[in-house]
Write a protein that holds these residues in place. Sequence first.
Motif, short mmCIF file in Angstrom:
data_model
loop_
_atom_site.label_atom_id
_atom_site.label_comp_id
_atom_site.label_asym_id
_atom_site.label_seq_id
_atom_site.Cartn_x
_atom_site.Cartn_y
_atom_site.Cartn_z
N VAL A 74 -28.12 45.77 -13.67
CA VAL A 74 -29.04 46.85 -14.03
C VAL A 74 -28.88 48.02 -13.07
O VAL A 74 -28.48 47.84 -11.93
CB VAL A 74 -30.52 46.39 -14.03
N THR A 75 -29.20 49.21 -13.57
CA THR A 75 -29.24 50.39 -12.72
C THR A 75 -30.64 50.53 -12.14
O THR A 75 -31.63 50.40 -12.86
CB THR A 75 -28.89 51.65 -13.53
N MET A 76 -30.71 50.77 -10.84
CA MET A 76 -31.99 50.88 -10.15
C MET A 76 -31.98 52.10 -9.24
O MET A 76 -30.96 52.39 -8.61
CB MET A 76 -32.21 49.66 -9.23
N PHE A 77 -33.12 52.78 -9.14
CA PHE A 77 -33.31 53.71 -8.04
C PHE A 77 -33.63 52.84 -6.82
O PHE A 77 -34.22 51.77 -6.95
CB PHE A 77 -34.47 54.67 -8.32
N TYR A 78 -33.24 53.31 -5.66
CA TYR A 78 -33.48 52.52 -4.46
C TYR A 78 -33.95 53.42 -3.32
O TYR A 78 -33.84 54.63 -3.37
CB TYR A 78 -32.23 51.73 -4.05
N GLY A 79 -34.46 52.77 -2.30
CA GLY A 79 -34.83 53.44 -1.07
C GLY A 79 -34.13 52.75 0.08
O GLY A 79 -33.30 51.85 -0.12
N ALA B 217 -39.76 56.45 -5.18
CA ALA B 217 -40.27 57.56 -5.99
C ALA B 217 -39.84 58.91 -5.43
O ALA B 217 -39.48 59.82 -6.19
CB ALA B 217 -41.80 57.48 -6.09
N ARG B 218 -39.85 59.05 -4.11
CA ARG B 218 -39.38 60.30 -3.49
C ARG B 218 -37.93 60.57 -3.84
O ARG B 218 -37.55 61.71 -4.11
CB ARG B 218 -39.51 60.21 -1.97
N ARG B 219 -37.11 59.52 -3.82
CA ARG B 219 -35.69 59.69 -4.10
C ARG B 219 -35.44 59.92 -5.60
O ARG B 219 -34.48 60.57 -5.97
CB ARG B 219 -34.91 58.49 -3.58
N MET B 220 -36.34 59.40 -6.45
CA MET B 220 -36.23 59.63 -7.89
C MET B 220 -36.56 61.07 -8.25
O MET B 220 -36.02 61.60 -9.22
CB MET B 220 -37.20 58.71 -8.65
#
Length: 142
Positions: free
Chosen positions: A30-35, A100-103
């Motif tokens: 899966v594709t995920m946003f990450y921190g 969320a900041r990086r998104m």
Amino acid sequence: MSEEAVTAFLEGSRKLQLATINPDGTPHLVTMFYGLDEGRIAFWTYGKSQKTRNLERDPRVSCLIEAGDDYAELRGVLVYGEAKRIDDRERVLAIGLDVARRMTPGVADELLLPYVEQTGRKRVAFVVERTKVVSWDHRRLT
């Protein structure tokens, strides 16, 4: 890439391809946003998601972060590791806020917090403890 280049690449990217292992042994990708949590890849997800169930059974993961469209521009980092589950609500929300900041670059925290607090009720977080890192940068080939 050098360790410094890998760190810069991880800091400058936002999405990864996360591979966990399904019950039948096939990959779940899966594709995920990450921190980042003290330099380690961190992500959050719903507690009942397939990736969470997979990680509860087998914590091994592969995380691919890549960039470039043409062959001579391709670069990436592949992190192998074990995902450690985070249940502490404050840490889950802190990781969620970082994601969320990086998104949504440039959006103020006060606008992100209601989203993070609402969706965070059903989420858990994971931090990836690296066991191996592979990297490449085709821009250096020319």
